[in-house]
Motif scaffolding. Structure first.
Motif, short mmCIF file in Angstrom:
data_model
loop_
_atom_site.label_atom_id
_atom_site.label_comp_id
_atom_site.label_asym_id
_atom_site.label_seq_id
_atom_site.Cartn_x
_atom_site.Cartn_y
_atom_site.Cartn_z
N LEU A 350 0.92 -1.12 -0.05
CA LEU A 350 0.13 -0.11 0.16
C LEU A 350 0.97 1.24 -0.02
O LEU A 350 1.68 1.19 0.80
CB LEU A 350 -0.72 0.17 1.20
N GLY A 351 0.52 2.14 -0.88
CA GLY A 351 1.15 3.45 -0.84
C GLY A 351 0.15 4.39 -0.42
O GLY A 351 -0.93 4.57 -1.11
N LEU A 352 0.54 5.38 0.50
CA LEU A 352 -0.42 6.21 1.06
C LEU A 352 0.09 7.53 0.96
O LEU A 352 1.20 7.85 1.59
CB LEU A 352 -0.88 5.82 2.61
N ASN A 353 -0.48 8.60 0.15
CA ASN A 353 0.28 9.84 -0.03
C ASN A 353 -0.51 10.86 -0.35
O ASN A 353 -1.56 10.82 -0.50
CB ASN A 353 0.91 9.49 -1.64
N TRP A 354 -0.05 12.07 0.19
CA TRP A 354 -0.79 13.44 -0.17
C TRP A 354 -0.08 14.06 -1.45
O TRP A 354 1.46 14.20 -1.27
CB TRP A 354 -0.46 14.23 1.02
N GLY A 355 -0.76 14.40 -2.25
CA GLY A 355 -0.13 14.83 -3.47
C GLY A 355 -0.08 16.16 -3.79
O GLY A 355 0.30 16.56 -4.78
N GLY A 356 -0.40 17.07 -2.82
CA GLY A 356 -0.53 18.57 -3.08
C GLY A 356 -1.95 19.29 -3.11
O GLY A 356 -2.71 18.53 -3.74
N ARG A 357 -2.10 20.15 -2.77
CA ARG A 357 -3.46 20.92 -2.41
C ARG A 357 -3.73 21.28 -4.07
O ARG A 357 -2.84 21.58 -4.64
CB ARG A 357 -3.34 22.06 -1.72
#
Length: 965
Positions: A350-357
């Motif tokens: 699993l890759g859990l990621n915030w990609g920017g607003r």
């Protein structure tokens, strides 16, 4: 065909294979060197006689680095550059690249590096053919072999830059495990790692069963909680720059921010320009700092209110990972000399990621009757009630874009191996392998159509309630149903119901399958005059296929997502190939190594790859060698079949000079042919007999790829359409009012580049179709160096205990160019904004003393520049052009990091164990600041290059290994 194979073997008497220092058995010069099969060749020789450049990472190397993830260590090797990691791919939300850990040799691309598990291909993790290292059963890896030379003749397509072979500990008996915990010095990025392996002999030793489990959890870091990131480092447009005034165009600087976006919205034009809205809808006047008097000539602010433009808090500095894998193997010697085996493995990552607003860079059109326009603003600027206004925002009231990538890889192998005598002693192996990758991508993203409906908020007919215009006036669009009005003026001014209406979870499932059947033979043929002649040959058939399912709602209308439909990514190809390899001793201490492979692709036709090499030992301590090879990379499933999907971003509209949003749509090309690479390797190995335990190797490599597969970017396509290329104009489509693509290409509908009634409009939202062709020429050159020394300290003085081991690896990158015919090729070596510094190195000093082990590692790279095409100047600058921008400071710093490792062996009855502590970046050095920009896509990124610099700071890991073997 046989004639071609024979010719390929005979024409190359021009090069020498290079070997690996690390393949030598530790100890003094007289220590025995075991014969092993090394990755560079299928012919059995000891490591120092490997016919191809080879670096071996041993179990001891891996243990002393104690990485949270195996890829973290492999990507430190100097020959590896530009690998995809979760940190540097966190913005690649819809492509499926987010969360990947790949290996990229020579900076030529991960899809030109062949990844093997015990000499066999692994199923790809994405449609471009790259393999996610997370899918390797990490708790079972005992060594990693890296061939940094062409190896297509030996192992097939994709080995243009080399091969990375993960060797599993298949013969282990007993029970062993490794449990560890890690954290940064800032108290974040908690990581947990546990592996357990059990092996047992059966039936009097004729059978063997092996089981392994791996658990890895990395919490990651959401946001960028580091002091260096709070300095606001960006590459900005110089607000004082005017063509011809002698000023540099670009200014890398701190205290910078993109003034066309704030969390709660900022007015970007008209009489209210510079009004921005804060917490609770407060009205504020923006301070443009050093740009104030330029009345909007620059979207970048330096000084002033630059802090209100920062939104790196919506980005993952280090995405989270969850890895679970199990592996099992059963083998049995059915008769003397013949063993059958079966393997099965399952990996879930699993890759859990915030990609920017989501940034709306000054493109939010608010009508004058919008019910959320603050009364105080209208009182000050009454004309807004009729003219409306335009806002820019990074939308702090709804969640940052997020991705949840789940990859499940199943791998099954059945095979047999053995030996027989027929004029010589032969070894053989055959196997069938089935690999399946299921890739689920789920995003959290705003729906652009619903957000547009929600932002268009008005009073209802009774003027008693704010509603969406589509609610008041009626709409047949199902997406308009249940519309909740959105307040674009402030932070913390919207309800959860409004957030829930505009946000959604587009998703897609993709499946990759790989079926491989292979049969290999090898032998040493007796030679009464010289060493035996080595011979290996074999055949292989492979089928690779992809399919996908995307629900209709996820195929369009999203800021992040817009996945292709089911038919647009489906396809398969078949490969049948045969190879032969030989190793022949010649007089005068010369040895010839040659290989040839004939490959037939169902889509890309037939191709012959080959390798020839010579080694010569003029004296016993010195070995010279060189290799000449023809290698290939066949077009992958994405390049052949993909159509639809793609990315959403912005580009510069050359007709207006303003920014426009676009959707890039990749398209496959069934006419693609394999890339062909010509590789030269020359080197030497020096092992002086008067310094036992010392070795030195130096290798020069030169790889030139003709017919490289590439495509023009969206900006290049639009620019060249503007310049008059009508063929590229046909790759552009305009979006209609409801954001659907025009039915045919825009320029096929009568648009042209002239002024007048048919002039190109403002290109608000456009679709740009990108297609791959065999038209690029790429070249890379460099030098690899390796030096090692190992000695008992008693050799120096009898009273000194313990053993000292020193090892250094370094790569000097000389050239990396790509010529697509559209502009002069530029050498990217030394551009520390990318991935190829001039020098990259790693040195270790290991001291073993009875039950103690100490190791220090130094790793780093040389200083560089932003771009080799930039002209550095502060005044009297020449004209800044698209090919040669002027910049005030083109320097980027070097980096040197020190890692430490300490281990203590313990004994509890029959349980052998080892307690260890490992520290990365011991002195907590901050990364070099790198100004990304000047496009808006840089604004969510922290101000460094996460492909080169250590951006986490000091990190610790403590663990315990045990062994009941």
């Amino acid at each position: 065909m046989l004639r071609a194979v024979r010719l390929a073997l005979l024409v190359s008497v021009a090069s020498l294979p290079m070997t690996a220092l690390s393949a030598q058995t530790a100890g003094d010069g007289g220590a025995k060197i075991e014969e092993v099969t090394v990755t560079g060749s299928r012919i059995i020789r000891n490591g120092y006689d490997a016919p191809t450049p080879l670096t071996v990472i041993s179990t001891q190397d891996l243990q002393a680095s104690a990485p949270a993830n195996l890829a973290d260590f492999v990507n430190q090797l100097p020959s590896v550059a530009g690998s995809t990691t979760p940190a540097n791919s966190n913005r690649s939300l819809a492509s499926g690249a987010a969360g990947l850990n790949t290996v990229n040799l020579r900076g030529l691309g991960s899809n030109r590096t062949l990844v093997l598990i015990d000499g066999r291909r692994s199923v790809a993790s994405t449609t471009d053919g790259t393999v996610d290292i997370n899918t390797i059963p990490q708790g079972l890896v005992k060594s990693v072999e890296v061939v940094t030379g062409g190896a297509s003749a030996v192992y097939g397509s994709d080995a243009v830059a080399g091969v990375v072979n993960y060797i599993l500990d298949k013969d282990y008996t007993g029970i062993k495990g490794d449990i560890s915990y890690g954290q940064t010095t800032y108290g974040d990025d908690d990581s947990y790692r546990a592996t357990l392996t059990a092996g047992l002999k059966l039936a009097g030793g004729r059978g063997h069963v092996l089981l392994n489990g791996t658990f890895i959890q990395r919490d990651g870091i959401n946001g960028v909680p580091r002091a260096w990131a709070a300095r606001g480092m960006y590459m900005t447009q110089n607000p004082a720059y005017v063509a011809g005034n002698g000023q540099p165009q670009y200014l890398p600087t701190t205290r910078a921010g993109l003034n066309s976006v704030t969390g709660g919205g900022i007015v970007v034009s008209g009489p209210a320009r510079g009004v921005y809205f804060g917490q609770g809808g407060t009205i504020n006047r923006y301070d443009y700092g050093e740009n104030y008097n330029l009345a909007g000539n620059s979207e970048w602010t330096v000084g002033g209110d630059w802090r209100v433009n920062q939104h790196i808090d919506g980005t993952s500095l280090q995405p989270g990972e969850r890895i679970r894998s199990v592996y099992g193997r059963l083998s049995y010697e059915i008769v003397d000399g013949v063993t059958v085996y079966g393997e099965a493995s399952y990996n879930r990552t699993l890759g859990l990621n915030w990609g920017g607003r989501q940034t709306d860079r000054g493109n939010i059109a608010i009508r004058g009757d919008n019910a959320f326009i603050p009364a105080a603003l209208l009182a000050q600027y009454p004309t807004l009630a009729t003219s409306g206004l335009t806002l820019g925002s990074f939308n702090a009231d709804y969640p940052t874009r997020q991705s949840y990538n789940r990859r499940e890889v199943q791998r099954y192998v059945i095979g047999a191996e053995g030996s027989f005598s027929l004029f010589a002693d032969w070894k053989w192996d055959g196997y069938y392998q089935r690999g399946v990758t299921d890739n689920h991508i789920s995003l959290i993203s705003p729906n652009r159509i619903q957000l547009g409906y929600a932002r268009d908020a008005v009073w209802n007919a009774a003027h008693s309630q704010i509603v969406c215009r589509v609610t008041r006036d009626g709409s047949s669009d199902p997406l308009a149903q249940g519309c909740v009005p959105w307040n674009s003026f402030g932070i913390g001014v919207n309800s959860q119901a409004a957030v829930d209406y505009i946000m959604g979870n587009p998703w897609t499932n993709t499946r990759f399958t790989q079926d491989v059947a292979a049969l290999n033979f090898s032998t040493d043929i007796a030679n009464p005059w010289l060493k035996p002649i080595g011979l290996a040959f074999g055949v292989e058939h492979r089928r690779e296929a992809t399919s996908a399912y995307t629900p209709p709602f996820a195929q369009s209308g999203w800021y992040s997502g817009n996945f292709p439909d089911n038919e647009q990514v489906a396809g398969h190809y078949d490969v049948t190939e045969g190879y032969v390899e030989t190793l022949v001793s010649l007089p005068l201490n010369v040895e010839f190594n040659g290989a040839a492979r004939l490959t037939s692709y169902s889509q890309a036709g037939r191709v012959v790859t080959w390798k020839t090499g010579l080694t010569w030992s003029p004296i016993g301590d010195l070995r010279l060698r060189g290799v000449r090879s023809r290698d290939i990379r066949a077009p992958n499933l994405s390049e052949l079949f993909q159509s639809g999907g793609g990315n959403t971003n912005s580009l510069l509209n050359p007709w207006t000079g303003k920014t426009a949003r676009y959707r890039g749509v990749p398209q496959g090309n069934l006419d693609l042919r394999p890339e062909k690479a010509d590789t030269w390797d020359f080197g030497l190995v020096y092992r002086p007999s008067f310094i036992p335990g010392f070795g030195l190797s130096v290798d020069y490599y030169d790889i030139k790829i003709k017919g490289s597969i590439g495509s023009l970017g969206a900006q290049q396509i639009v620019d060249r359409c503007f310049e008059g290329n009508e063929d590229l104009c046909r790759q552009i489509s305009l979006a209609t009012a409801d954001n659907a693509v025009a039915p045919t290409y825009a320029y096929g509908n009568g648009w042209n580049r002239t002024t007048g009634p048919n002039a190109v409009p403002n290109l608000g939202d456009i679709w740009v179709y990108t297609t791959s062709f065999n038209y690029v020429v790429e070249r890379t050159r460099g030098v690899d160096l390796e030096v090692s020394y190992q000695t008992p300290l008693a050799r120096i003085a009898e009273s000194l205990p313990g053993t000292l081991s020193l090892r250094g690896l370094a790569t000097r990158f000389i050239e990396r160019t790509s010529d697509n015919g559209t502009q002069p090729p530029t050498n990217s070596v030394g551009q520390n904004s990318g991935a190829l510094p001039k020098w990259k190195y790693r040195v270790t000093a290991n001291y073993a003393l009875e039950d103690w082990t100490f190791q220090l590692t130094g790793r780093g790279f040389s200083a560089g520049v932003y771009s080799n095409t930039y002209i550095e100047c502060t005044s009297g600058c020449p004209a800044s052009t698209a090919l040669n921008r002027t910049i005030s400071d083109n320097h980027l710093p070097s980096a040197f990091y020190v890692d430490g490792y300490l281990a203590r062996k313990l004994q509890f009855g029959g349980l052998a164990s080892e307690l260890y502590v490992q520290v990365n970046n011991l002195f907590n050095r901050d990364p070099g600041l790198v100004g990304n920009g000047p496009s808006d896509t840089s604004s969510p990124d922290p101000g460094t290059n996460r492909s080169l610099y250590d951006f986490l700071g000091r990190s610790f890991r403590i663990g315990l290994r045990f062994n009941l073997g």
